[in-house]
Design an enzyme around this catalytic site. Structure first.
Site, PDB file in Angstrom:
ATOM      1  N   ASP A   1       0.860  -1.167   0.000  1.00  0.00           N
ATOM      2  CA  ASP A   1       0.000   0.000   0.000  1.00  0.00           C
ATOM      3  C   ASP A   1       0.909   1.232   0.000  1.00  0.00           C
ATOM      4  OD1 ASP A   1      -2.397   1.531   0.281  1.00  0.00           O
ATOM      5  OD2 ASP A   1      -1.958   1.731   2.414  1.00  0.00           O
ATOM      6  N   ARG A   2       0.369   2.374  -0.342  1.00  0.00           N
ATOM      7  CA  ARG A   2       1.197   3.589  -0.409  1.00  0.00           C
ATOM      8  C   ARG A   2       1.144   4.411   0.878  1.00  0.00           C
ATOM      9  NH1 ARG A   2      -0.152   8.640  -4.229  1.00  0.00           N
ATOM     10  NH2 ARG A   2      -0.838   9.496  -2.223  1.00  0.00           N
ATOM     11  N   ASP A   3       0.025   5.093   1.087  1.00  0.00           N
ATOM     12  CA  ASP A   3      -0.087   6.020   2.219  1.00  0.00           C
ATOM     13  C   ASP A   3      -0.082   5.268   3.548  1.00  0.00           C
ATOM     14  OD1 ASP A   3      -0.430   8.358   0.520  1.00  0.00           O
ATOM     15  OD2 ASP A   3      -2.397   7.524   0.054  1.00  0.00           O
TER      16      ASP A   3
ATOM     17  N   SER B   1      -2.567   0.763  -4.697  1.00  0.00           N
ATOM     18  CA  SER B   1      -3.115   1.815  -3.845  1.00  0.00           C
ATOM     19  C   SER B   1      -4.454   2.329  -4.351  1.00  0.00           C
ATOM     20  CB  SER B   1      -2.103   2.976  -3.781  1.00  0.00           C
ATOM     21  OG  SER B   1      -2.575   4.026  -2.977  1.00  0.00           O
ATOM     22  N   ASN B   2      -5.403   2.487  -3.433  1.00  0.00           N
ATOM     23  CA  ASN B   2      -6.632   3.216  -3.737  1.00  0.00           C
ATOM     24  C   ASN B   2      -6.310   4.701  -3.719  1.00  0.00           C
ATOM     25  OD1 ASN B   2      -8.230   0.927  -3.884  1.00  0.00           O
ATOM     26  ND2 ASN B   2      -9.128   1.160  -1.846  1.00  0.00           N
TER      27      ASN B   2
END
Length: 201
Positions: free
Chosen positions: A9-11, A51-52
């Site tokens: 995931d990113r954030d 990532s969303n």
């Protein structure tokens, strides 16, 4: 047989959680994240961002802004540890009932986590074996995605991870492992007992 991948995931996992990042310069790495990605690179594991990113659908900023954020992320990883992501996938779509208002992106999508579209696309395009792969995230949807796709799900306590734990994880699926941060998650992944298949050279 396909390669083992580590999906990130990113954030809150790679970069510090800062809500919808409207200024590219406000994206900063989580301490140790670049070193973690470099460890995966050195072991030959396929390292993939998933990532969303509903900002475009919500009308907060254009899709090009998300791409600029990802370029900064890649630049920071390279500058700090000569680390790289092998592929980046993100979902800019969001259905109108969930808040999507931009007609270009306001729709339901199989790519939006916890749906498996991004992982299936990555597996198809890069010859990955989801059954031996890992998903690292800071939200319940990341763990749900992992299990929906047949991956091992790792929850990090950075980002929203600590809040997920404080809520006693009220979801049907539970993390296969809980790590302090991405570096701790990668250390666990690289243990022989965690990885059922040696990484491809």
């Amino acid at each position: 047989m396909g390669r083992t991948a580590v999906f990130l995931d990113r954030d809150g996992v790679l970069n510090l959680e800062a809500g919808y990042i409207r200024c590219v310069e406000d994206l900063h790495l989580v301490p140790g994240a670049a070193a973690a990605v470099r460890l995966l690179n050195d072991r030959g594991l396929f390292c993939c961002l998933v990532s969303n990113q509903s900002g475009p659908a919500r009308g907060y900023y254009p899709d090009s802004h998300v791409q600029a954020l990802h370029q900064r992320l890649c630049n920071l990883l390279r500058a700090e540890a000569d680390a790289k992501l092998n592929a980046l996938y993100y979902c800019p779509y969001l259905s109108p009932p969930e808040g999507g208002i931009n007609p270009e992106f306001a729709r339901w999508s199989t790519w939006r986590k916890p749906n498996t579209g991004m992982l299936v696309a990555a597996a198809w395009e890069h010859d990955l074996d989801l059954s031996t792969s890992f998903m690292v995230g800071d939200k319940a949807t990341d763990i749900d995605l992992a299990h929906n796709a047949g991956c091992t799900g790792i929850l990090v306590q950075t980002g929203y991870g600590d809040r997920v734990l404080n809520n006693t994880y009220q979801h049907a699926t539970k993390p296969d492992y809980i790590a302090q941060d991405l570096l701790a998650a990668v250390t666990w992944i690289l243990q022989p007992s965690s990885n059922p298949q040696p990484p491809s050279p």
